[in-house]
Design an enzyme around this catalytic site. Structure first.
Site, PDB file in Angstrom:
ATOM      1  N   PRO A  95       0.751  -1.111  -0.144  1.00 20.45           N
ATOM      2  CA  PRO A  95      -0.041   0.056  -0.215  1.00 20.45           C
ATOM      3  C   PRO A  95       1.034   1.150   0.014  1.00 20.45           C
ATOM      4  O   PRO A  95       1.816   0.934   0.638  1.00 20.45           O
ATOM      5  CB  PRO A  95      -0.812  -0.273   1.247  1.00 20.45           C
ATOM      6  CG  PRO A  95       0.149  -0.836   2.234  1.00 20.45           C
ATOM      7  CD  PRO A  95       0.803  -1.782   1.350  1.00 20.45           C
ATOM      8  N   GLY A  96       0.543   2.296  -0.825  1.00 22.32           N
ATOM      9  CA  GLY A  96       1.059   3.528  -0.797  1.00 22.32           C
ATOM     10  C   GLY A  96      -0.023   4.711  -0.410  1.00 22.32           C
ATOM     11  O   GLY A  96      -0.013   5.193   0.555  1.00 22.32           O
ATOM     12  N   ARG A  97      -0.786   4.833  -1.535  1.00 23.02           N
ATOM     13  CA  ARG A  97      -1.675   5.827  -1.483  1.00 23.02           C
ATOM     14  C   ARG A  97      -2.608   5.695  -0.225  1.00 23.02           C
ATOM     15  O   ARG A  97      -3.071   6.990   0.372  1.00 23.02           O
ATOM     16  CB  ARG A  97      -2.591   5.846  -2.974  1.00 23.02           C
ATOM     17  CG  ARG A  97      -3.772   6.704  -2.892  1.00 23.02           C
ATOM     18  CD  ARG A  97      -4.729   6.331  -3.894  1.00 23.02           C
ATOM     19  NE  ARG A  97      -3.981   5.925  -5.052  1.00 23.02           N
ATOM     20  CZ  ARG A  97      -3.708   6.463  -6.232  1.00 23.02           C
ATOM     21  NH1 ARG A  97      -4.131   7.880  -6.302  1.00 23.02           N
ATOM     22  NH2 ARG A  97      -3.259   6.207  -7.406  1.00 23.02           N
TER      23      ARG A  97
ATOM     24  N   ARG B 274      -1.886  15.776 -10.762  1.00 22.42           N
ATOM     25  CA  ARG B 274      -2.984  14.793 -10.973  1.00 22.42           C
ATOM     26  C   ARG B 274      -4.246  14.946 -11.587  1.00 22.42           C
ATOM     27  O   ARG B 274      -5.035  13.977 -12.295  1.00 22.42           O
ATOM     28  CB  ARG B 274      -3.314  14.113  -9.649  1.00 22.42           C
ATOM     29  CG  ARG B 274      -2.003  13.317  -8.861  1.00 22.42           C
ATOM     30  CD  ARG B 274      -2.258  12.489  -7.992  1.00 22.42           C
ATOM     31  NE  ARG B 274      -2.891  11.311  -8.191  1.00 22.42           N
ATOM     32  CZ  ARG B 274      -4.417  11.305  -8.035  1.00 22.42           C
ATOM     33  NH1 ARG B 274      -5.077  12.058  -7.473  1.00 22.42           N
ATOM     34  NH2 ARG B 274      -5.135   9.988  -8.541  1.00 22.42           N
TER      35      ARG B 274
ATOM     36  N   TYR C 118      -4.393  12.636 -14.832  1.00 20.59           N
ATOM     37  CA  TYR C 118      -5.430  11.439 -14.574  1.00 20.59           C
ATOM     38  C   TYR C 118      -6.614  11.969 -14.560  1.00 20.59           C
ATOM     39  O   TYR C 118      -7.752  10.880 -14.195  1.00 20.59           O
ATOM     40  CB  TYR C 118      -5.089  10.831 -13.180  1.00 20.59           C
ATOM     41  CG  TYR C 118      -3.816  10.055 -13.021  1.00 20.59           C
ATOM     42  CD1 TYR C 118      -3.309   9.692 -13.943  1.00 20.59           C
ATOM     43  CD2 TYR C 118      -2.991  10.545 -11.966  1.00 20.59           C
ATOM     44  CE1 TYR C 118      -1.676   9.034 -13.794  1.00 20.59           C
ATOM     45  CE2 TYR C 118      -1.792   9.812 -11.638  1.00 20.59           C
ATOM     46  CZ  TYR C 118      -1.070   9.111 -12.571  1.00 20.59           C
ATOM     47  OH  TYR C 118       0.176   8.783 -12.528  1.00 20.59           O
TER      48      TYR C 118
ATOM     49  N   CYS D 160       0.056  28.643 -16.869  1.00 14.32           N
ATOM     50  CA  CYS D 160      -0.179  29.251 -17.999  1.00 14.32           C
ATOM     51  C   CYS D 160      -0.757  28.110 -18.737  1.00 14.32           C
ATOM     52  O   CYS D 160      -0.143  27.485 -19.780  1.00 14.32           O
ATOM     53  CB  CYS D 160       0.863  29.924 -18.822  1.00 14.32           C
ATOM     54  SG  CYS D 160       1.332  31.328 -18.214  1.00 14.32           S
TER      55      CYS D 160
ATOM     56  N   TYR E 215       1.491  11.042  -4.551  1.00 14.47           N
ATOM     57  CA  TYR E 215       1.668  11.498  -6.065  1.00 14.47           C
ATOM     58  C   TYR E 215       1.708  12.849  -6.397  1.00 14.47           C
ATOM     59  O   TYR E 215       1.833  13.329  -7.336  1.00 14.47           O
ATOM     60  CB  TYR E 215       1.030  10.621  -6.812  1.00 14.47           C
ATOM     61  CG  TYR E 215       1.133   9.033  -6.717  1.00 14.47           C
ATOM     62  CD1 TYR E 215       2.415   8.473  -7.145  1.00 14.47           C
ATOM     63  CD2 TYR E 215       0.217   8.113  -6.080  1.00 14.47           C
ATOM     64  CE1 TYR E 215       2.464   6.948  -7.118  1.00 14.47           C
ATOM     65  CE2 TYR E 215       0.340   7.053  -5.783  1.00 14.47           C
ATOM     66  CZ  TYR E 215       1.384   6.408  -6.387  1.00 14.47           C
ATOM     67  OH  TYR E 215       1.603   5.176  -5.964  1.00 14.47           O
TER      68      TYR E 215
END
Length: 477
Positions: free
Chosen positions: A324-326, A366, A370, A397, A427
């Site tokens: 697990p990370g997120r 993100r 994503y 910009c 992330y």
């Protein structure tokens, strides 16, 4: 839908999933770290610290890491998975996915909580080593590892290297032989699972860069090469189906195929294969539309899956590891911004209110990359104004420089207000950039007994260090 540039034709009412708030000043607790609260004054507090005071002292944009929340999530994951797999007669190991966000302090905190560290670069290995992490609990991933990365892993004595190609097997064998060591390796297997997630973070379908295919027999050939090698030990098989996953279905298919592969290799080669790794990808809640499964429930479901598929494959139970990370770091962090321009824009379908902040895609790409969704709150005061749907945008910009696509804020949001965005631990800082020569924000760790830099903010001296023409042109205060 792929990410796209926002424009007039895309403006309109709030999306159907976005609930109208009973109180626009209130927090939705499930989106925030466990020690985030608001007082009657409307000021957001993290672990007891007022964010307006933190912004005044440390500036913005600013990532705020709830240290105790991170440690509680890490300990909870380890305990829940250990208990669930002990109940079926085996054990589970937990590795924190360092790619989500890794510093020496974060590595130390998750290691103290009982997790190993999964690394995928030379820099991540150096960070884990500098943090004093036990190398036996460290793994090395990557589809294109350099000899230098493999050599560092072998010299440090890490617990496992996850090989990603047939050519890499030969390189690890050669480098291990030169050092007189036996490398413990896992085979990254492409199991052919189409995870229900964004294409860029789905990693188990056939047509992508990771892993060795079950369908073509490459995974079996990899196992045979490792068993025959003098300097390699086949620790097991590894699968990762993607990220931001909210159900067990993909894991179930992957586990069944990995279990069958393990049974066939053990039978064919007469060797024990002690471990399988089902990767990470456990989802977290960014907005009210996300529905992650509680960790303990997911652990019990996956343990039941492993018990069943190993029985069907007529093989013994392996040690099962997860990465697990997120779900560990993501909810523990929020990003604090200062509002600049507030601009109502008339469109064909009404008025869209654009709230511009002092960060953007340089600290959270993100949304653009994503098509991710985030929430936010007015963090520096209470408001009696009616809720209106706003779009929080950055200062870069690009029309696609969007931080929060749709959220309710008070109609009187104005320049100088603080807006906080939850769920930015995973992330965001690792993908941060210097676009438009922006400085990457620091990460301030907050706990009831004080605050500390987890990662110091970037300076202009650091930003321009690689430009010979700028070395004498800028001096930090």
């Amino acid at each position: 839908m792929p990410a796209h540039i926002s424009g007039v034709m895309h403006a309109g009412p709030s999306p159907v999933w976005l609930p109208y708030p009973d109180d626009v000043n209130a927090l939705m607790p499930s989106l925030w770290s466990r020690h985030a609260v608001k007082g009657a004054d409307g000021v957001l507090r993290i672990a007891g610290h007022r964010v307006d005071e933190l912004a005044a002292q440390y500036g913005s944009p600013l990532y705020l890491l709830d240290i105790e929340d991170l440690q509680e999530r890490a300990r909870g994951f380890v305990a829940d998975f250990a208990a669930a797999f002990a109940a079926i007669g085996t054990s589970a190991r937990s590795y924190y996915a360092g790619k989500a966000l890794l510093t020496t302090k974060i590595a130390g905190w998750v290691a103290e909580s009982g997790m190993g560290i999964d690394c995928c670069s030379y820099g991540e290995l150096l960070t884990a080593r500098a943090a004093g992490v036990d190398p036996a609990g460290v793994g090395l991933h990557g589809n294109n590892k350099s000899d230098a990365e493999i050599a560092l892993a072998l010299d440090w004595g890490i617990g496992r290297i996850v090989v990603d190609s047939l050519a890499e097997i030969d390189r690890v064998d050669r480098l291990a032989a030169a050092r007189g060591v036996r490398a413990r390796v896992m085979v990254r297997v492409t199991v052919g699972v189409e995870a229900h997630t964004h294409d860029f973070i789905a990693t188990a379908h056939e047509d992508q860069k990771f892993g060795l295919s079950l369908t073509t027999g490459a995974a079996h050939e990899a196992a045979a090469r490792i068993v025959a090698a003098d300097n390699l030990e086949l620790l097991g098989f590894h699968s990762h189906i993607g990220s931001q996953i909210f159900d067990k279905a993909g894991f179930e298919i992957a586990a069944a195929r990995i279990a069958q592969l393990r049974a066939e290799v053990q039978s064919t080669h007469g060797v024990g294969v002690p471990e399988i790794d089902l990767g990470g990808g456990f989802g977290m809640r960014y907005t009210s539309q996300d529905t992650p499964i509680p960790t303990a429930q997911m652990a019990e479901q996956l343990a039941a899956v492993i018990s069943r598929v190993c029985a069907e494959a007529q093989t013994d139970l392996p040690v099962v590891s997860f990465e697990p990370g997120r779900s560990i770091i993501g909810p523990a962090v929020c990003t604090l911004y200062t509002v600049g321009t507030v601009k109502p824009v008339t469109t064909d379908t009404g008025i869209r209110t654009y709230v511009s902040v002092d960060g953007g895609m340089s600290d959270n790409v993100r949304t653009a990359l994503y098509d991710a969704d985030y929430s936010c709150t007015l963090a520096s005061r209470a408001s009696a104004a009616q809720p209106v749907v706003v779009r929080v945008v950055g200062k870069h910009c690009e029309s696609g420089d969007i931080v929060v696509r749709d959220e309710y804020l008070p109609a009187d949001v104005r320049a100088g207000d603080l807006v906080a965005v939850p769920g930015t631990g995973a992330y965001c800082r690792p993908l941060a950039s210097n676009y438009n020569m922006a400085l990457r924000p620091g990460i301030l760790g907050v706990a009831p007994d004080g605050v500390q830099w987890v990662l110091e903010p970037e300076t202009y001296v650091q930003l321009f260090a690689a430009d010979p023409g700028m070395r004498n042109a800028i001096h930090d205060n």
